[in-house]
Design a protein around this motif. Structure first.
Motif, PDB file in Angstrom:
ATOM      1  N   ASP A 248       0.350  -7.500  12.959  1.00 40.32           N
ATOM      2  CA  ASP A 248       1.237  -6.774  12.041  1.00 40.32           C
ATOM      3  C   ASP A 248       2.574  -7.486  11.881  1.00 40.32           C
ATOM      4  OD1 ASP A 248      -0.473  -4.701  11.360  1.00 40.32           O
ATOM      5  OD2 ASP A 248       0.133  -3.461  13.060  1.00 40.32           O
ATOM      6  N   SER A 249       3.045  -8.111  12.966  1.00 45.25           N
ATOM      7  CA  SER A 249       4.336  -8.802  12.896  1.00 45.25           C
ATOM      8  C   SER A 249       4.270 -10.045  12.014  1.00 45.25           C
ATOM      9  CB  SER A 249       4.800  -9.192  14.302  1.00 45.25           C
ATOM     10  OG  SER A 249       3.948 -10.195  14.859  1.00 45.25           O
ATOM     11  N   LEU A 250       3.074 -10.555  11.788  1.00 48.77           N
ATOM     12  CA  LEU A 250       2.907 -11.745  10.954  1.00 48.77           C
ATOM     13  C   LEU A 250       2.874 -11.410   9.463  1.00 48.77           C
ATOM     14  CD1 LEU A 250       0.191 -13.636  13.060  1.00 48.77           C
ATOM     15  CD2 LEU A 250       2.664 -13.977  13.071  1.00 48.77           C
ATOM     16  N   ILE A 251       2.720 -10.120   9.152  1.00 48.83           N
ATOM     17  CA  ILE A 251       2.686  -9.698   7.746  1.00 48.83           C
ATOM     18  C   ILE A 251       4.113  -9.696   7.187  1.00 48.83           C
ATOM     19  CG2 ILE A 251       2.099  -7.829   6.155  1.00 48.83           C
ATOM     20  CD1 ILE A 251       0.005  -6.911   8.137  1.00 48.83           C
ATOM     21  N   PRO A 252       4.360 -10.298   6.045  1.00 46.90           N
ATOM     22  CA  PRO A 252       5.708 -10.296   5.447  1.00 46.90           C
ATOM     23  C   PRO A 252       6.254  -8.885   5.291  1.00 46.90           C
ATOM     24  CG  PRO A 252       4.273 -11.808   4.266  1.00 46.90           C
ATOM     25  CD  PRO A 252       3.399 -11.060   5.226  1.00 46.90           C
ATOM     26  N   THR A 253       7.548  -8.733   5.471  1.00 49.75           N
ATOM     27  CA  THR A 253       8.189  -7.416   5.445  1.00 49.75           C
ATOM     28  C   THR A 253       7.961  -6.687   4.129  1.00 49.75           C
ATOM     29  OG1 THR A 253       9.906  -8.281   6.910  1.00 49.75           O
ATOM     30  CG2 THR A 253      10.362  -6.199   5.797  1.00 49.75           C
TER      31      THR A 253
ATOM     32  N   GLY B 266       5.606  -3.365   0.031  1.00 45.45           N
ATOM     33  CA  GLY B 266       6.696  -2.736  -0.708  1.00 45.45           C
ATOM     34  C   GLY B 266       7.792  -2.289   0.243  1.00 45.45           C
ATOM     35  N   GLN B 267       8.375  -1.137  -0.032  1.00 48.00           N
ATOM     36  CA  GLN B 267       9.489  -0.642   0.771  1.00 48.00           C
ATOM     37  C   GLN B 267       9.041  -0.048   2.099  1.00 48.00           C
ATOM     38  OE1 GLN B 267      11.563   2.160  -1.707  1.00 48.00           O
ATOM     39  NE2 GLN B 267      12.587   0.569  -2.909  1.00 48.00           N
ATOM     40  N   HIS B 268       7.787   0.397   2.183  1.00 49.73           N
ATOM     41  CA  HIS B 268       7.299   1.065   3.392  1.00 49.73           C
ATOM     42  C   HIS B 268       6.589   0.054   4.287  1.00 49.73           C
ATOM     43  CE1 HIS B 268       8.282   4.935   1.616  1.00 49.73           C
ATOM     44  NE2 HIS B 268       7.665   4.541   0.510  1.00 49.73           N
ATOM     45  N   ARG B 269       7.058  -0.037   5.509  1.00 48.35           N
ATOM     46  CA  ARG B 269       6.473  -0.951   6.484  1.00 48.35           C
ATOM     47  C   ARG B 269       5.190  -0.345   7.047  1.00 48.35           C
ATOM     48  NH1 ARG B 269       5.945  -6.198   7.854  1.00 48.35           N
ATOM     49  NH2 ARG B 269       5.857  -6.521  10.106  1.00 48.35           N
ATOM     50  N   GLN B 270       4.071  -0.970   6.795  1.00 45.96           N
ATOM     51  CA  GLN B 270       2.780  -0.486   7.269  1.00 45.96           C
ATOM     52  C   GLN B 270       2.349  -1.265   8.518  1.00 45.96           C
ATOM     53  OE1 GLN B 270       1.182   2.072   5.807  1.00 45.96           O
ATOM     54  NE2 GLN B 270       2.704   2.281   4.181  1.00 45.96           N
ATOM     55  N   LYS B 271       1.478  -0.641   9.294  1.00 41.58           N
ATOM     56  CA  LYS B 271       0.934  -1.290  10.497  1.00 41.58           C
ATOM     57  C   LYS B 271      -0.587  -1.155  10.492  1.00 41.58           C
ATOM     58  CE  LYS B 271       5.060  -0.493  13.320  1.00 41.58           C
ATOM     59  NZ  LYS B 271       5.596   0.077  14.584  1.00 41.58           N
ATOM     60  N   PRO B 272      -1.235  -1.860   9.571  1.00 45.60           N
ATOM     61  CA  PRO B 272      -2.688  -1.695   9.430  1.00 45.60           C
ATOM     62  C   PRO B 272      -3.471  -2.153  10.653  1.00 45.60           C
ATOM     63  CG  PRO B 272      -1.912  -3.567   8.139  1.00 45.60           C
ATOM     64  CD  PRO B 272      -0.692  -2.847   8.624  1.00 45.60           C
ATOM     65  N   PHE B 273      -3.068  -3.269  11.258  1.00 45.90           N
ATOM     66  CA  PHE B 273      -3.813  -3.783  12.406  1.00 45.90           C
ATOM     67  C   PHE B 273      -3.625  -2.904  13.640  1.00 45.90           C
ATOM     68  CE2 PHE B 273      -3.398  -7.651   9.798  1.00 45.90           C
ATOM     69  CZ  PHE B 273      -4.729  -8.040   9.758  1.00 45.90           C
TER      70      PHE B 273
END
Length: 276
Positions: free
Chosen positions: A163-168, A172-179
């Motif tokens: 998740d930390s490797l996904i661009p901010t 969009g505006q909401h930070r997701q944590k799919p992994f």
């Protein structure tokens, strides 16, 4: 029902064998060698890294020398009754009231308590806490609980890393944590495969037999649970099951990582009823 420690060994051996077979099928001899290295790393993670990791993360310090609470003396006396070496006592500088223990062998256990517990609990309550944790060491629950915690924490950590490797601004505006959402159930599955509610019930009973007072253990669990709700303690992912009661209280939002049976069920199993 297989003992928790037996299930841990089966899980580790099965995982190691799976890595060897997978490596061979993917890369023949080179893949087999890679699988062998991964199996070694897995066992090193479990047996050399996991045991002291939580103590380090929680910044626990060894209780030596001056001991105004008499915790070491209580532990030595009760350890003698159980026929095991006295564990090392650690203290966490935290105002909450909680305790946990770790150790891959009952010959070398570590018992950790918060500053809040030592300062606010009476000698009688402290004896009940230490008795409960010593029984967990004697039953080798610390081994099975610790191994499951290390493996589950590693799985969840992989999700956090990805998740930390996904661009901010990727979502969009909401930070997701799919992994993290994907790997958290896997961490829960590892813990649930090893840690069952029965282990908590049996340990509660064994502790009450050690101090010869079921009511005292029931009152201890009830008070610890209440204090955890009013003053929760944040702990690393996949470690709450190591504690005598869930230290995060209502703060633990992830339903997949809840491992303790309800306090009502534990007290009812111990006393035969739940006081109202």
């Amino acid at each position: 029902m297989a003992k928790s420690s037996t299930k841990v060994w089966i899980f580790i051996l099965s995982t190691s064998l799976f890595l060897l077979v997978l490596g061979y099928n993917l890369g023949d001899r080179l893949g087999l060698f890679a699988g062998f290295i991964m199996a070694i790393l897995l066992n090193a993670l479990v047996f050399w890294f996991g045991e002291n990791h939580l103590l380090s993360v929680m910044k626990a310090r060894r209780l030596k020398g001056q001991d105004p609470w008499g915790a070491n003396d209580i532990a030595r006396k009760m350890s003698l009754e159980l026929g095991l070496p006295s564990p090392a006592i650690y203290v966490i500088s935290h105002p909450s009231v909680s305790a946990f223990c770790v150790g891959h062998s009952w010959k070398r256990g570590s018992l950790c308590m918060t500053q809040g517990l030592l300062q606010n609990f009476s000698t009688s309550e402290l004896e009940a806490v230490i008795a409960h944790q010593l029984c967990q060491i004697r039953r080798l629950d610390t081994f099975s609980f610790g191994v499951s915690s290390t493996l589950a924490n590693s799985v969840v950590g992989i999700g956090q890393l990805l998740d930390s490797l996904i661009p901010t601004n990727f979502f969009g505006q909401h930070r997701q944590k799919p992994f993290l959402n994907l790997f958290s159930p896997l961490g829960w599955l590892i813990i649930k495969t090893v840690v069952g509610e029965r282990a908590f019930f049996e340990n509660d009973l064994m502790a009450s037999q050690l101090i010869e007072d079921r009511t005292r253990i029931g009152q201890l669990l009830w008070r610890l649970e209440g204090l955890a709700q009013t003053q929760p303690m944040q702990v690393p992912p996949c470690t709450s099951h190591l504690f005598i009661v869930n230290p995060e209280g209502f703060g633990q939002k992830n339903m997949f990582l809840k491992s303790h049976p309800s306090i009502e069920k534990r007290i009812q199993k111990l006393l035969g009823y739940y006081p109202v």
